[in-house]
Design a protein around this motif. Structure first.
Motif, PDB file in Angstrom:
ATOM      1  N   ALA A  38      43.408  68.685   8.641  1.00 26.87           N
ATOM      2  CA  ALA A  38      42.280  68.134   7.886  1.00 26.87           C
ATOM      3  C   ALA A  38      42.742  67.305   6.691  1.00 26.87           C
ATOM      4  O   ALA A  38      41.922  66.694   6.007  1.00 26.87           O
ATOM      5  CB  ALA A  38      41.368  69.262   7.411  1.00 26.87           C
ATOM      6  N   GLY A  39      44.042  67.282   6.421  1.00 25.02           N
ATOM      7  CA  GLY A  39      44.571  66.490   5.308  1.00 25.02           C
ATOM      8  C   GLY A  39      44.484  67.170   3.957  1.00 25.02           C
ATOM      9  O   GLY A  39      44.633  66.520   2.927  1.00 25.02           O
ATOM     10  N   MET A  79      42.751  62.578  -1.907  1.00 24.97           N
ATOM     11  CA  MET A  79      41.692  62.302  -0.969  1.00 24.97           C
ATOM     12  C   MET A  79      40.377  62.285  -1.755  1.00 24.97           C
ATOM     13  O   MET A  79      40.066  63.219  -2.482  1.00 24.97           O
ATOM     14  CB  MET A  79      41.679  63.405   0.102  1.00 24.97           C
ATOM     15  CG  MET A  79      40.467  63.399   0.982  1.00 24.97           C
ATOM     16  SD  MET A  79      40.241  64.834   2.074  1.00 24.97           S
ATOM     17  CE  MET A  79      41.856  65.321   2.515  1.00 24.97           C
ATOM     18  N   ASN A  80      39.635  61.222  -1.566  1.00 21.37           N
ATOM     19  CA  ASN A  80      38.322  61.089  -2.171  1.00 21.37           C
ATOM     20  C   ASN A  80      37.287  60.929  -1.066  1.00 21.37           C
ATOM     21  O   ASN A  80      37.608  60.475   0.027  1.00 21.37           O
ATOM     22  CB  ASN A  80      38.251  59.873  -3.095  1.00 21.37           C
ATOM     23  CG  ASN A  80      39.097  60.062  -4.330  1.00 21.37           C
ATOM     24  OD1 ASN A  80      39.001  61.076  -5.002  1.00 21.37           O
ATOM     25  ND2 ASN A  80      39.943  59.095  -4.615  1.00 21.37           N
ATOM     26  N   VAL A 117      48.344  79.590  11.524  1.00 18.43           N
ATOM     27  CA  VAL A 117      47.158  79.026  12.170  1.00 18.43           C
ATOM     28  C   VAL A 117      46.290  78.327  11.131  1.00 18.43           C
ATOM     29  O   VAL A 117      45.844  77.190  11.324  1.00 18.43           O
ATOM     30  CB  VAL A 117      46.347  80.127  12.904  1.00 18.43           C
ATOM     31  CG1 VAL A 117      44.968  79.629  13.327  1.00 18.43           C
ATOM     32  CG2 VAL A 117      47.122  80.648  14.102  1.00 18.43           C
ATOM     33  N   HIS A 118      46.058  79.001  10.006  1.00 22.02           N
ATOM     34  CA  HIS A 118      45.231  78.418   8.947  1.00 22.02           C
ATOM     35  C   HIS A 118      45.903  77.202   8.325  1.00 22.02           C
ATOM     36  O   HIS A 118      45.240  76.199   8.040  1.00 22.02           O
ATOM     37  CB  HIS A 118      44.916  79.469   7.883  1.00 22.02           C
ATOM     38  CG  HIS A 118      43.983  80.536   8.365  1.00 22.02           C
ATOM     39  ND1 HIS A 118      42.756  80.275   8.939  1.00 22.02           N
ATOM     40  CD2 HIS A 118      44.107  81.891   8.370  1.00 22.02           C
ATOM     41  CE1 HIS A 118      42.155  81.404   9.259  1.00 22.02           C
ATOM     42  NE2 HIS A 118      42.965  82.402   8.932  1.00 22.02           N
ATOM     43  N   LEU A 119      47.202  77.261   8.119  1.00 26.19           N
ATOM     44  CA  LEU A 119      47.921  76.120   7.534  1.00 26.19           C
ATOM     45  C   LEU A 119      47.855  74.897   8.445  1.00 26.19           C
ATOM     46  O   LEU A 119      47.693  73.771   7.971  1.00 26.19           O
ATOM     47  CB  LEU A 119      49.369  76.498   7.231  1.00 26.19           C
ATOM     48  CG  LEU A 119      49.563  77.395   6.018  1.00 26.19           C
ATOM     49  CD1 LEU A 119      50.975  77.974   6.002  1.00 26.19           C
ATOM     50  CD2 LEU A 119      49.274  76.633   4.728  1.00 26.19           C
ATOM     51  N   ARG A 120      47.968  75.111   9.744  1.00 25.16           N
ATOM     52  CA  ARG A 120      47.868  73.977  10.686  1.00 25.16           C
ATOM     53  C   ARG A 120      46.487  73.321  10.601  1.00 25.16           C
ATOM     54  O   ARG A 120      46.364  72.097  10.616  1.00 25.16           O
ATOM     55  CB  ARG A 120      48.150  74.428  12.116  1.00 25.16           C
ATOM     56  CG  ARG A 120      49.622  74.505  12.446  1.00 25.16           C
ATOM     57  CD  ARG A 120      49.872  74.646  13.936  1.00 25.16           C
ATOM     58  NE  ARG A 120      49.365  75.878  14.512  1.00 25.16           N
ATOM     59  CZ  ARG A 120      50.019  77.037  14.514  1.00 25.16           C
ATOM     60  NH1 ARG A 120      51.219  77.136  13.958  1.00 25.16           N
ATOM     61  NH2 ARG A 120      49.481  78.103  15.060  1.00 25.16           N
ATOM     62  N   LYS A 121      45.455  74.142  10.508  1.00 23.42           N
ATOM     63  CA  LYS A 121      44.086  73.611  10.409  1.00 23.42           C
ATOM     64  C   LYS A 121      43.914  72.823   9.106  1.00 23.42           C
ATOM     65  O   LYS A 121      43.349  71.730   9.106  1.00 23.42           O
ATOM     66  CB  LYS A 121      43.087  74.774  10.476  1.00 23.42           C
ATOM     67  CG  LYS A 121      41.651  74.365  10.408  1.00 23.42           C
ATOM     68  CD  LYS A 121      41.041  74.339  11.761  1.00 23.42           C
ATOM     69  CE  LYS A 121      39.548  74.122  11.670  1.00 23.42           C
ATOM     70  NZ  LYS A 121      38.944  73.979  12.962  1.00 23.42           N
ATOM     71  N   VAL A 157      37.187  68.271   7.367  1.00 25.28           N
ATOM     72  CA  VAL A 157      37.530  68.866   6.071  1.00 25.28           C
ATOM     73  C   VAL A 157      36.608  70.043   5.766  1.00 25.28           C
ATOM     74  O   VAL A 157      37.061  71.120   5.379  1.00 25.28           O
ATOM     75  CB  VAL A 157      37.460  67.805   4.944  1.00 25.28           C
ATOM     76  CG1 VAL A 157      37.495  68.450   3.568  1.00 25.28           C
ATOM     77  CG2 VAL A 157      38.591  66.794   5.090  1.00 25.28           C
ATOM     78  N   LEU A 158      35.304  69.846   5.960  1.00 23.61           N
ATOM     79  CA  LEU A 158      34.349  70.918   5.671  1.00 23.61           C
ATOM     80  C   LEU A 158      34.556  72.103   6.594  1.00 23.61           C
ATOM     81  O   LEU A 158      34.455  73.259   6.152  1.00 23.61           O
ATOM     82  CB  LEU A 158      32.910  70.394   5.761  1.00 23.61           C
ATOM     83  CG  LEU A 158      32.517  69.365   4.701  1.00 23.61           C
ATOM     84  CD1 LEU A 158      31.103  68.846   4.959  1.00 23.61           C
ATOM     85  CD2 LEU A 158      32.648  69.926   3.297  1.00 23.61           C
ATOM     86  N   ALA A 159      34.874  71.854   7.853  1.00 29.04           N
ATOM     87  CA  ALA A 159      35.149  72.951   8.790  1.00 29.04           C
ATOM     88  C   ALA A 159      36.389  73.725   8.343  1.00 29.04           C
ATOM     89  O   ALA A 159      36.413  74.953   8.392  1.00 29.04           O
ATOM     90  CB  ALA A 159      35.334  72.407  10.204  1.00 29.04           C
ATOM     91  N   ALA A 160      37.398  72.995   7.892  1.00 26.93           N
ATOM     92  CA  ALA A 160      38.623  73.660   7.425  1.00 26.93           C
ATOM     93  C   ALA A 160      38.347  74.520   6.198  1.00 26.93           C
ATOM     94  O   ALA A 160      38.880  75.618   6.067  1.00 26.93           O
ATOM     95  CB  ALA A 160      39.703  72.629   7.122  1.00 26.93           C
ATOM     96  N   LEU A 161      37.502  74.046   5.315  1.00 24.21           N
ATOM     97  CA  LEU A 161      37.200  74.780   4.084  1.00 24.21           C
ATOM     98  C   LEU A 161      36.146  75.864   4.269  1.00 24.21           C
ATOM     99  O   LEU A 161      35.908  76.653   3.358  1.00 24.21           O
ATOM    100  CB  LEU A 161      36.741  73.810   2.994  1.00 24.21           C
ATOM    101  CG  LEU A 161      37.813  72.858   2.462  1.00 24.21           C
ATOM    102  CD1 LEU A 161      37.185  71.838   1.519  1.00 24.21           C
ATOM    103  CD2 LEU A 161      38.929  73.633   1.778  1.00 24.21           C
ATOM    104  N   SER A 162      35.541  75.933   5.444  1.00 24.84           N
ATOM    105  CA  SER A 162      34.460  76.907   5.656  1.00 24.84           C
ATOM    106  C   SER A 162      34.967  78.325   5.900  1.00 24.84           C
ATOM    107  O   SER A 162      34.173  79.255   5.958  1.00 24.84           O
ATOM    108  CB  SER A 162      33.582  76.473   6.837  1.00 24.84           C
ATOM    109  OG  SER A 162      34.300  76.596   8.055  1.00 24.84           O
TER     110      SER A 162
END
Length: 116
Positions: free
Chosen positions: A61-62, A1-2, A53-57, A14-19
């Motif tokens: 997000a890919g 992913m770029n 839960v975290h893995l699903r998020k 993506v940013l929400a998932a990484l936050s």
């Protein structure tokens, strides 16, 4: 992913998932090696339920992907691995991506619904 592959909506996901610090630790762990839920939960010292839960998020997000495999003793095991990504975020890319955002903010959604 770029970054060039993403829309503004996808970037916010993506940013929400990484936050989240737990999700950052999960991404780091599966970036080192693919892993299954039980072992990953033990290594990260979190419950399997919370980890899932975290893995699903992250998967939504890919950022990670999963495969279901059958172990030698016949147990179904879901393995996770990181999806390679390179997100070189710059002011210029933020300008470009902001123009593609279609998801309304909470404030905009409230105004559209007649709330003030």
């Amino acid at each position: 992913m770029n970054l060039s592959d993403l829309t503004g909506d996808e970037l916010t996901k993506v940013l929400a998932a990484l936050s989240n610090p737990h999700r950052l630790r999960v991404v780091a762990a599966v970036a080192r090696e693919r892993n299954y839920v039980s072992r990953l939960a033990r290594e990260l010292r979190i419950s399997r339920a919370l980890l899932q839960v975290h893995l699903r998020k992250l998967e939504s997000a890919g950022l990670v992907t999963s495969t279901l495999e059958v172990s030698e003793d016949g147990k179904a095991m879901k393995y996770y691995e990181v999806v390679p990504f390179d997100l070189d975020l710059t002011p210029r890319s933020v300008i470009r991506l902001a123009e593609t955002i279609t998801v309304a903010t909470e404030e905009e959604a409230g105004q559209a619904g007649g709330e003030r």
